[in-house]
Motif scaffolding. Structure first.
Motif, PDB file in Angstrom:
ATOM      1  N   ALA A  25      15.775  -3.137  -1.491  1.00 50.89           N
ATOM      2  CA  ALA A  25      15.882  -3.754  -0.249  1.00 50.89           C
ATOM      3  C   ALA A  25      14.588  -3.785   0.404  1.00 50.89           C
ATOM      4  CB  ALA A  25      16.894  -2.810   0.709  1.00 50.89           C
ATOM      5  N   GLY A  26      13.429  -3.154  -0.555  1.00 46.30           N
ATOM      6  CA  GLY A  26      12.050  -3.370   0.074  1.00 46.30           C
ATOM      7  C   GLY A  26      11.489  -2.062   0.464  1.00 46.30           C
ATOM      8  N   ALA A  27      12.364  -0.707   0.251  1.00 45.82           N
ATOM      9  CA  ALA A  27      11.700   0.525   0.995  1.00 45.82           C
ATOM     10  C   ALA A  27      10.551   0.783   0.019  1.00 45.82           C
ATOM     11  CB  ALA A  27      12.993   1.428   0.885  1.00 45.82           C
ATOM     12  N   SER A  28       9.689   1.604   0.675  1.00 39.22           N
ATOM     13  CA  SER A  28       8.486   2.327   0.081  1.00 39.22           C
ATOM     14  C   SER A  28       9.266   3.688  -0.566  1.00 39.22           C
ATOM     15  CB  SER A  28       7.503   2.420   0.805  1.00 39.22           C
ATOM     16  OG  SER A  28       7.747   3.511   1.783  1.00 39.22           O
ATOM     17  N   ASN A  29       8.387   4.359  -1.699  1.00 36.84           N
ATOM     18  CA  ASN A  29       8.869   5.740  -2.231  1.00 36.84           C
ATOM     19  C   ASN A  29       9.085   6.423  -0.758  1.00 36.84           C
ATOM     20  OD1 ASN A  29       8.698   4.582  -4.557  1.00 36.84           O
ATOM     21  ND2 ASN A  29       6.569   5.559  -5.199  1.00 36.84           N
ATOM     22  N   ALA A  30       8.361   6.321   0.116  1.00 26.35           N
ATOM     23  CA  ALA A  30       8.311   7.411   1.125  1.00 26.35           C
ATOM     24  C   ALA A  30       9.492   7.152   1.910  1.00 26.35           C
ATOM     25  CB  ALA A  30       7.128   7.331   2.172  1.00 26.35           C
ATOM     26  N   GLU A  31       9.732   6.016   2.307  1.00 28.41           N
ATOM     27  CA  GLU A  31      11.017   5.563   3.113  1.00 28.41           C
ATOM     28  C   GLU A  31      12.452   6.010   2.133  1.00 28.41           C
ATOM     29  OE1 GLU A  31       9.499   1.930   5.410  1.00 28.41           O
ATOM     30  OE2 GLU A  31      10.209   1.467   3.299  1.00 28.41           O
ATOM     31  N   ILE A  32      12.411   5.791   0.841  1.00 28.47           N
ATOM     32  CA  ILE A  32      13.498   6.097  -0.148  1.00 28.47           C
ATOM     33  C   ILE A  32      13.641   7.707   0.134  1.00 28.47           C
ATOM     34  CG2 ILE A  32      14.086   6.346  -2.495  1.00 28.47           C
ATOM     35  CD1 ILE A  32      12.591   3.614  -2.989  1.00 28.47           C
ATOM     36  N   GLY A  33      12.538   8.358  -0.075  1.00 24.72           N
ATOM     37  CA  GLY A  33      12.556   9.954  -0.048  1.00 24.72           C
ATOM     38  C   GLY A  33      13.214  10.324   1.198  1.00 24.72           C
ATOM     39  N   GLU A  34      12.648   9.726   2.321  1.00 25.49           N
ATOM     40  CA  GLU A  34      13.423  10.052   3.752  1.00 25.49           C
ATOM     41  C   GLU A  34      14.951   9.674   3.835  1.00 25.49           C
ATOM     42  OE1 GLU A  34      12.776   8.984   8.473  1.00 25.49           O
ATOM     43  OE2 GLU A  34      11.177   8.307   6.988  1.00 25.49           O
ATOM     44  N   ALA A  86       0.690  -1.203  -0.030  1.00 22.37           N
ATOM     45  CA  ALA A  86       0.150   0.143  -0.125  1.00 22.37           C
ATOM     46  C   ALA A  86       0.745   1.469  -0.020  1.00 22.37           C
ATOM     47  CB  ALA A  86      -0.950  -0.134   1.271  1.00 22.37           C
ATOM     48  N   ALA A  87       1.997   1.144   0.579  1.00 21.72           N
ATOM     49  CA  ALA A  87       2.978   2.443   0.547  1.00 21.72           C
ATOM     50  C   ALA A  87       3.789   2.414  -0.597  1.00 21.72           C
ATOM     51  CB  ALA A  87       3.766   2.192   1.879  1.00 21.72           C
ATOM     52  N   GLY A  88       3.460   1.548  -1.643  1.00 23.61           N
ATOM     53  CA  GLY A  88       4.361   1.834  -2.622  1.00 23.61           C
ATOM     54  C   GLY A  88       5.479   0.822  -2.897  1.00 23.61           C
ATOM     55  N   GLY A  89       5.796  -0.058  -1.902  1.00 22.90           N
ATOM     56  CA  GLY A  89       6.556  -1.003  -2.221  1.00 22.90           C
ATOM     57  C   GLY A  89       6.287  -2.362  -2.393  1.00 22.90           C
ATOM     58  N   ALA A  90       7.304  -3.424  -2.367  1.00 23.69           N
ATOM     59  CA  ALA A  90       6.860  -4.698  -2.794  1.00 23.69           C
ATOM     60  C   ALA A  90       7.238  -5.720  -1.511  1.00 23.69           C
ATOM     61  CB  ALA A  90       7.663  -5.003  -4.165  1.00 23.69           C
ATOM     62  N   TYR A  91       6.613  -6.803  -1.711  1.00 21.48           N
ATOM     63  CA  TYR A  91       6.733  -7.753  -0.546  1.00 21.48           C
ATOM     64  C   TYR A  91       6.652  -9.195  -0.896  1.00 21.48           C
ATOM     65  CZ  TYR A  91       6.530  -9.433   4.242  1.00 21.48           C
ATOM     66  OH  TYR A  91       7.148  -9.697   5.431  1.00 21.48           O
ATOM     67  N   LEU A  92       7.647  -9.956  -0.748  1.00 14.06           N
ATOM     68  CA  LEU A  92       7.620 -11.401  -0.813  1.00 14.06           C
ATOM     69  C   LEU A  92       7.722 -12.051   0.403  1.00 14.06           C
ATOM     70  CD1 LEU A  92       9.826 -11.571  -4.013  1.00 14.06           C
ATOM     71  CD2 LEU A  92       7.390 -11.485  -4.072  1.00 14.06           C
ATOM     72  N   SER A  93       6.905 -13.188   0.921  1.00 16.76           N
ATOM     73  CA  SER A  93       7.186 -13.989   1.715  1.00 16.76           C
ATOM     74  C   SER A  93       8.546 -14.454   1.640  1.00 16.76           C
ATOM     75  CB  SER A  93       6.494 -15.208   1.652  1.00 16.76           C
ATOM     76  OG  SER A  93       4.979 -14.967   2.037  1.00 16.76           O
TER      77      SER A  93
END
Length: 217
Positions: free
Chosen positions: A168-177, A119-126
């Motif tokens: 590394a799995g970061a969302s757009n918001a986390e990358i921006g930060e 939902a935050a714009g990232g990706a997730y795999l088990s």
């Protein structure tokens, strides 16, 4: 609030998934579907942030439903939640636009984490799936690694920094930060990266990042 659609042909499974998701105060289940066709219709009506789809469903399987949703309502991010983790399912799901792939046998906390990440714009795999996706590159597939490094050579230094965090799995918001960029600028970088690498989505870009050594093993 993250709005989620659940699609599974087993009512008990839908109830269990709903209970797990709604234990998180930031998630709301807005619709439940019993088959893939109903899931696609539900996404078109309710426009959820995330669609959580089983693979084996009547009328339309989850992989076909994922492709239809990605084509018609791209703002809804698709996560596959299934018992079946076969490689061909994973490949088709990610190639069809899914941004997450989770196993029903996983810890319930993974489900919540996956929904939030996507939902935050990232990706997730088990983790079990991620290990299999990345394993060939850790096991010395030099030809693919060399090809990935060559592909990465077309990126600017800043684009490589963005891709490393994305991988590394970061969302757009986390990358921006982390890079001190506004989220809109990050989105622009991500779009440019996908275009330059010739990949269709963030998951495929993350795989290239791992192949090319941008993300530590």
């Amino acid at each position: 609030m993250i709005r989620v659609l659940i699609a599974d042909d087993e009512a008990m499974m839908r109830a269990g998934v709903r209970a797990i998701l709604e234990s998180d105060s930031g998630i709301e289940v807005v619709f439940e579907a019993a088959d893939g066709r109903e899931a696609v219709d539900g996404v078109q009506r309710h426009r959820p942030d995330v669609a959580l789809l089983d693979i084996r469903m009547p009328r339309l399987d989850g992989l076909s439903a994922a492709e239809a949703i990605a084509a018609t309502v791209p703002s809804t991010r698709v996560v596959i939640l299934t018992t079946f983790g076969e490689d061909d399912y994973v490949e088709r799901a990610l190639g069809g636009g899914a941004l997450g792939f989770l196993l029903k046998a996983a810890d319930p906390r993974e489900l919540i984490a996956g929904v939030h990440a996507v939902a935050a714009g990232g990706a997730y795999l088990s983790p079990a799936i991620a290990r299999r996706v990345i394993a060939p590159y850790r096991e010395g597939d030099r030809a693919r690694g060399a090809g990935a490094r060559e592909a990465l050579s077309v990126l600017t230094d800043r684009e490589r920094e963005v891709l490393a965090l994305l991988g590394a799995g970061a969302s757009n918001a986390e990358i921006g930060e982390q890079l001190h960029l506004v989220e809109g600028t990050v989105k622009g970088y991500v779009s440019a990266i996908l275009l330059k690498l010739g990949v269709r989505n963030r998951v495929e870009a993350a795989v290239v990042a791992h192949r090319g050594g941008l993300v530590p093993s």
